[in-house]
Design an enzyme around this catalytic site. Structure first.
Site, PDB file in Angstrom:
ATOM      1  N   ASP A  53      46.137  28.990  99.318  1.00 17.03           N
ATOM      2  CA  ASP A  53      45.232  28.267  98.430  1.00 17.03           C
ATOM      3  C   ASP A  53      45.092  26.819  98.929  1.00 17.03           C
ATOM      4  OD1 ASP A  53      44.323  28.793  95.259  1.00 17.03           O
ATOM      5  OD2 ASP A  53      44.464  26.690  95.890  1.00 17.03           O
ATOM      6  N   GLY A  75      36.396  26.704  99.269  1.00 13.77           N
ATOM      7  CA  GLY A  75      35.975  26.116  98.000  1.00 13.77           C
ATOM      8  C   GLY A  75      35.026  27.022  97.243  1.00 13.77           C
ATOM      9  N   TYR A 142      28.561  21.642  91.206  1.00  9.18           N
ATOM     10  CA  TYR A 142      28.825  22.117  92.573  1.00  9.18           C
ATOM     11  C   TYR A 142      28.199  21.146  93.597  1.00  9.18           C
ATOM     12  CZ  TYR A 142      27.651  24.778  96.798  1.00  9.18           C
ATOM     13  OH  TYR A 142      27.456  25.165  98.091  1.00  9.18           O
TER      14      TYR A 142
END
Ligand code: 15L
Length: 273
Positions: A53, A75, A142
């Site tokens: 991660d 991401g 985003y």
């Protein structure tokens, strides 16, 4: 930089990372792949994979040691599933990647997005093509996370001399899917050739590239591609007859560069024309 030092690719199991890994390995790049999801299928020749991660700063730093370039494609790749996940993966994760690059003396190629500019109107009589230094106009959280990523690169260049290339990716799909993609399409092959150029370029500083193929209908103009000696070779125009009728019935979606992302969470009572 050099094609001979290993290259770390984050987001290697994702929509773009998976195919990119295969193309770069075929070109002779020694890859360290990482993603929080398992790698789909067989590893490309010469590549290693670590399931990791982006939240683990020490692990990312260890993976980057010895690398000449970090291709940061990890991401959350769109607006879902909420601000918290974007905060962790795209903001904290980006910080961990830049710290790793600083420690390793590596260049970063940052997978930015056209959605950092999505509320610019599409070019036409009233608007020109965007230049590299145009204002950010994110269309989503985003898109805003991509502004943050680009500017993190700026900070690390100005303060720590970490080089980075901000790749403002349009619509990177196998073939262009709708009329908007006549402007935004970025072929997988052009993406791979871009990455090879960004890895090999002698010097980039903090550079900006519009991530699109050679589309005559592009929304975007000048950038720093001469620094890399890169030019896209494909064009969405070959699909024009098939896709030019694929437009939305929503004037809001058609008005802005970011398309459907601009309409997400648009207030119901606010006009769309
Ligand atoms: C992006 O940034 C997204 O990751 C992708 O899913 C597409 O929506 C693309 O932009 C696009 O604008 O077409």
């Amino acid at each position: 930089m050099s094609l001979h030092r290993p290259v770390l690719l984050t987001g290697a199991s994702g929509r773009l990372g998976h195919g990119l890994a295969a193309r770069l390995a075929a070109a002779g790049v020694v890859l360290r792949l990482t993603d929080r999801h398992a790698f789909p299928g067989a590893l490309p020749p010469g590549a290693s994979f670590t399931q990791q991660d982006l939240g683990d700063a020490a692990a990312i730093a260890e993976l980057a040691l010895g690398c000449g370039t970090i291709l940061h494609f990890g991401g959350v790749p769109n607006e879902g599933p909420g601000f918290e996940s974007i905060l962790d993966a795209n903001l904290r994760g980006c910080f961990h990647v830049y710290e790793a690059a600083r420690a390793a003396g590596a260049r970063v190629v940052f997978a930015s997005s056209n959605h950092a500019f999505g509320f610019h109107p599409r070019p036409g009589e009233a608007a020109a093509r965007l230049e590299a230094d145009c204002a950010y106009r994110p269309d989503t959280f985003y898109g805003l996370s991509k502004v943050y990523g680009e500017q993190m690169g700026r900070l690390y260049w100005d303060k720590h001399a970490v080089e980075s290339v901000q790749l403002r990716i349009g619509s990177c799909t196998a073939t262009p899917q709708d009329a908007r993609a006549l402007a935004t399409w970025f072929s997988h092959e052009d993406l791979a050739r871009f990455c090879l150029a960004a890895i090999a370029a002698p010097r980039t500083g903090w550079a900006v590239i519009w991530g699109a193929s050679a589309n005559p209908a592009s929304f975007w103009g000048g950038d720093d591609r001469a620094l890399l000696g890169w030019e896209p070779q494909d064009s969405a125009e070959a699909w024009r007859a098939e896709i030019e009728g694929r437009v939305s019935a929503d004037p809001l979606v058609e008005r802005f560069q970011g398309g459907a992302f601009c309409a997400l969470d648009w207030p119901p009572g606010r006009g769309r024309g």
